[in-house]
Design an enzyme around this catalytic site. Structure first.
Site, short mmCIF file in Angstrom:
data_model
loop_
_atom_site.label_atom_id
_atom_site.label_comp_id
_atom_site.label_asym_id
_atom_site.label_seq_id
_atom_site.Cartn_x
_atom_site.Cartn_y
_atom_site.Cartn_z
N GLY A 221 19.71 7.62 26.60
CA GLY A 221 21.06 7.99 26.96
C GLY A 221 22.09 7.04 26.33
CB SER A 222 25.40 6.00 27.55
OG SER A 222 25.75 7.33 27.87
CB THR A 223 21.28 2.11 27.02
OG1 THR A 223 20.21 3.04 26.83
CG2 THR A 223 21.55 1.96 28.50
CE LYS B 99 27.58 7.33 24.48
NZ LYS B 99 28.20 7.57 25.80
#
Lengths: 541, 439
Positions: free
Chosen positions: A218-220, A222
């Site tokens: 997920g966003s980690t 990014k």
């Protein structure tokens, strides 16, 4: 009759030559194969006929030792694990019935004292019977491990904490775990039943998910996209400023990417990282960075490669590498990082591998994008086929906190001889260079910002410099549930990096961006507090 | 009395040369055995056995006793047979003592085996005394043949026959347990030799249906042993013995072919009909398929032999009692484990030496009965060793039978010493008849 007797003699000779041939087969040609046959208990009996070395945590807690059995038993020693399930996934177990796992397997020779340098430390060893077994001292601290287990409680998930500057694992916990004492006992029936029950448990307590299972990051993820952008030179803390938007429409077509809760976001790198802006990172990956730099950066952080780890069974994390052919249509041309690199050197030759030589470069340096650009937009925000182990995610934070240098993770600090002297100390080892120090510093500062004022606020610990990045990897919408992630680091102000951490809580209800910060961040905070509690005490002494 | 007339060199002196060779070999063998006994104990618990002195004295005493008995009763006999048999017996005893020390109350096994060795040596001497001329045995052929059949059938008699490990080959009368089939071997070997000498000319010249009757009867008897006593090894051994003797006596290879054909047919039928035969075949083809069942013993024997490798684990340092019945049928695996390929090959060579010596005696013998009897007795030892070693190392299907001189077991040991005595007697007669060969 003599002719027949001579023939009988020849016949007997032939029979005995056949015996001799078969003897050679069993005792020489196939001997090794037979000795290693899984049904053969002789090697095991040898192993269990003597005590082997202990396994200790970094703070001196006994994790594994050999205990003598009753005299009438078939085997003389069994292993016992005083900390039960707390270190089961790392220490593993040595079982007469089920074989050996974890460090008990990968460091079998050292524990049993079978390595040459253990047995012959001096020529005098030829003439005396010395205890050659080795004691393993781990990098893990029992107090931090306890804190991790307590903070996670009975939610499925993993916690990995390590020292960025050395790669030493400080804590590594997965719930559910198992009690290795059940598997190392003398009663074969009980052991086999316990093993079957564990194996058939749908929650897979035998599996160390911290490094043997991959999850959507997920966003980690990014953080990797941001690193790719800054490293490529196209993205800096101030430029570009991403347009405030609700949706990103990938090129040339594809499912629009939305922000959490259909919110609107945009801005510079610090800002989009602080609020974890999907639209901005999708655009950054697909239209500014391009697949080449994205793949290279992900692989520099350790994706798509076997992890050098001293506990057996670590699985590689994945980042997709295939984004299809180039699109000829000029309207989709973009100035991506490789395009700019080519433009700046004025090198338009075909030597540049994958770039379509037959497609023109526009005067502004723009080049065609790939047909699967929509997938790149998803992978840039950690979706699609991106999958990472919690250990891998902790290592991303560790590399950012360690000037871009990724150290090889390990759990064994040293091996001690029976007299307590270290005969082998594990030296920190650089695995790869993830980013340049400058890029790492920009990301580090941005992560501190996230923990100060962004989605990772729940992770902040007073008195420490803490940086973080949350993630919420959606698994389904009916009912909405997702993996809650947080990765980050913590250290004393103006001190070298101390601790990098990744926490995942699996399949939590809810799907908004706050989930990672709400669920995972407090766990990370508890572990950081535990890790620094003792360190600060020792500093006072 | 030509010897008395050539009085310059007394024949007794010349003829004692084989005995001097034998004495040297006996001394060497006794050293090997005593050292092995000490090593086995050192290997196990790092100390010499408490009874090493009595053992040394007992071994030397027994060995010298048997040597001087031969010197007195059959001075011209082959000098290799006795030392070779003593070596096999000694190594077997060392292994039994070593294995027994791992089993609860197993120390008795070694004690009993030493007792049986003593009885065997006595039987050896008594045989030499009561059989001064091998030829005389031919006169008792029918009596011995009958005795052989009775002995073979004895375990089937209700009340005294006992089932042990699935085979009904034991007889228990009061406190005495024995395997009559072992003694039947000698009786039948003598009967076969005597009968074939008498009838071989008839059979050789013209084959009529009734000439095939004897081989048919032997076959039926073998099948009977297999079916009713479930003793595959003895069944195979008796049949092979008869076919070999028939072939040698008549010099007709067709009997060998017929024997092989009957054996093949019997084997296939047995494999189809009997579970215990099928289990043996399956265990031979793939012991690991039914590891915890029928294949267990063979698989463990393979592991044991593999553990030994080329040079072995060292006496007392292996784990041979992992193999069930290691002290008896599977003693060869124990030897292979602790003495390696080197040791197991030495055992093969020892049996080849016995076979070679025996067949040489047979070739030099002048009269057909002695020839055939020597062939029969030699074949008994040579084939029996092949059958059990081949079974243990998975060359042929396992048929439970003892390894001559080596395995634990009183009946077998006494029988083997009687066979040895007969071979010594036959060898002495043949060599004494040709003094020039001796010189």
């Amino acid at each position: 009759m003599n002719r027949r007797i001579r023939q009988l003699g020849i016949g007997m000779l032939v029979l005995y030559v056949l015996l001799f041939g078969q003897l050679n087969r069993v005792q020489f040609v196939k001997a090794q194969e037979l000795r290693e046959d899984p049904l053969n208990v002789r090697p095991l009996l040898r192993e269990f006929g003597r005590a082997r070395g202990q396994i200790l945590s970094a703070d001196g807690v006994l994790l594994a030792h050999s205990v003598a059995t009753t005299p009438d038993s078939d085997i003389d020693f069994v292993r016992q694990y005083p900390t039960a399930e707390r270190f089961a996934h790392i220490v593993g177990f040595q079982s007469f019935n089920q074989g050996a796992f974890g460090l008990e397997r990968s460091f079998n020779d050292e524990l049993a004292g079978e390595r040459f340098e253990q047995q012959f430390q001096s020529p005098a060893d030829l003439f005396r019977d010395r205890d050659s077994t080795g004691t393993l001292v781990l990098t893990l601290r029992d107090d931090v491990q306890q804190a991790a287990a307590a903070a996670l409680g009975t939610r499925r998930g993993s916690v990995v904490a390590l020292k960025p500057s050395t790669g030493e694992i400080v804590a590594m916990w997965t719930y559910p775990s198992f009690d290795p004492n059940q598997l190392s006992g003398l009663n074969g029936t009980l052991v086999n039943d316990a093993y079957e029950a564990l194996r058939n448990d749908p929650d897979e307590p035998l599996l160390a998910k911290s490094f043997r299972e991959v999850f959507f990051p997920g966003s980690t993820f990014k953080l990797v996209t941001a690193a790719a952008g800054v490293q490529s030179g196209l993205v800096s803390p101030s430029t570009p400023v991403f347009t405030e938007s609700e949706e990103y429409h990938p090129l040339p077509s594809g499912t629009p990417i939305k922000n959490f809760a259909d919110s609107t976001c945009g801005g510079d790198l610090r800002e989009v990282l602080r609020v974890s802006c999907n639209t901005a990172f999708a655009e950054m990956g697909a239209e500014w960075i391009g697949p080449e730099i994205m793949v290279t950066t992900a692989e520099n952080f350790g994706f798509n490669d076997e992890l050098p780890f001293d506990v057996p069974g670590a699985v590689p994390s994945r980042f997709p590498t295939d984004y299809g052919e180039f699109l000829a249509d000029v309207q989709y041309y973009r100035v991506t990082a490789p395009a700019r690199a080519r433009g700046s050197t004025n090198d338009t030759s075909e030597s540049d591998g994958g770039v379509a030589a037959n497609l023109p470069t526009l005067p502004n340096g723009a080049t065609p994008i790939h047909e699967s650009s929509a997938i790149l937009a998803q992978t840039a925000i950690g979706q699609n086929d991106v999958a990472a182990t919690p250990l891998q995610m902790a290592m991303i934070a560790a590399a950012i906190d360690n000037e871009g240098v990724l150290m090889a993770p390990h759990v064994v600090a040293e091996i001690r001889a029976a007299d307590g002297t270290a005969y082998s100390t594990v030296q920190p080892d650089v695995w790869r260079l993830a980013t340049s120090p400058g890029v790492a510093e920009i990301l580090r500062e941005a992560m501190v910002n996230v923990a100060t004022s962004g989605t990772a606020r729940n992770m902040a610990v007073p008195g420490l410099v803490v940086g973080g990045k949350t993630g919420t990897a959606q698994l389904g919408t009916d009912p909405p549930n997702s993996h809650a992630w947080i990765v980050g680091f913590a250290g004393l102000p103006n001190n070298p990096p101390e601790l990098a951490i990744a926490v995942i809580v699996e399949a939590q209800p809810g799907a908004d961006e706050q989930t990672g910060g709400r669920v995972a961040a407090p766990i990370a905070k508890a572990v950081i507090e535990a890790a620094f509690r003792v360190e600060s005490e020792t500093q006072l002494e | 009395m030509t010897a008395a007339e050539q009085s310059t060199t007394p024949p007794a002196v010349t003829n004692l040369r084989p005995r001097r060779v034998e004495l040297g070999l006996v001394v060497m063998v006794s050293m090997v055995v005593v050292f092995a006994y000490g090593l086995a104990s050192l290997g196990r618990n790092a100390e010499l056995p408490a009874d090493i002195r009595p053992f040394l004295v007992g071994t030397l005493g027994l060995f010298f006793f048997i040597h001087f008995a031969v010197r007195r009763l059959a001075f011209a006999a082959d000098p290799v047979l006795v030392p070779t048999a003593l070596l096999l017996n000694g190594i077997g005893y060392v292994m039994i003592a070593r294995l027994g020390s791992d089993v609860d109350g197993g120390g008795d096994l070694a004690g009993l085996q030493s007792l049986w060795t003593g009885v065997g040596v006595m039987a050896f001497v008594i045989t030499l005394v009561i059989v001064p001329k091998a030829r005389a045995l031919a006169g008792y052929r029918y009596l011995l043949g009958l005795a052989g059949i009775v002995l073979l059938a004895l375990p089937l008699v209700p009340g005294i026959g006992v089932d042990i490990r699935g085979a009904r080959i034991w007889v228990s009368i009061g406190p005495v347990n024995f395997q009559p089939g072992e003694f039947a071997k000698i009786a039948l070997a003598i009967f076969f030799a005597g009968y074939l000498v008498e009838s071989r000319d008839l059979i050789r010249n013209r084959i009529e249906l009734r000439d095939l009757a004897p081989i048919g009867i032997a076959w039926v008897a073998s099948v009977g042993i297999m079916v009713f006593e479930r003793d595959l090894g003895s069944s195979l051994l008796f049949f092979a013995l008869f076919v070999v003797l028939m072939w040698v006596a008549t010099e007709r290879s067709s009997f060998l072919a017929l024997g092989l054909f009957l054996f093949g047919g019997g084997a296939i039928v047995a494999w189809r009909l009997f579970d215990h035969v099928q289990a043996r075949i399956d265990g031979w083809l793939d012991p690991f398929a039914d590891f915890s069942g029928d294949g267990y013993q063979i698989a463990q024997a393979s592991f044991s032999l593999a553990e030994g490798g080329l040079t072995g684990t060292g006496l007392g340092r292996g784990d041979p009692d992992r193999v069930p019945i290691a002290e008896s049928d599977f003693i060869f695996a124990a030897i292979g484990e602790e003495m390696g390929l080197a040791g197991s090959t030495a055992i093969l060579m020892a049996f080849l030496l016995i076979v070679g010596s025996g067949l040489r005696i047979a070739i030099r013998a002048t009269r057909p009965f002695e020839k055939l009897l020597t062939v029969g007795l030699t074949t008994l030892i040579g084939l029996q060793a092949f059958i059990i070693i081949g079974g243990v190392i998975r060359l042929v299907p396992l048929t439970g039978i003892t390894l001559p001189f080596v395995s634990y077991g009183g009946s077998a040991l006494v029988t083997n010493y009687i066979v040895l005595a007969l071979l010594i007697r036959l060898s002495h007669e043949q060599r004494a008849a040709e003094p020039e060969v001796v010189q």
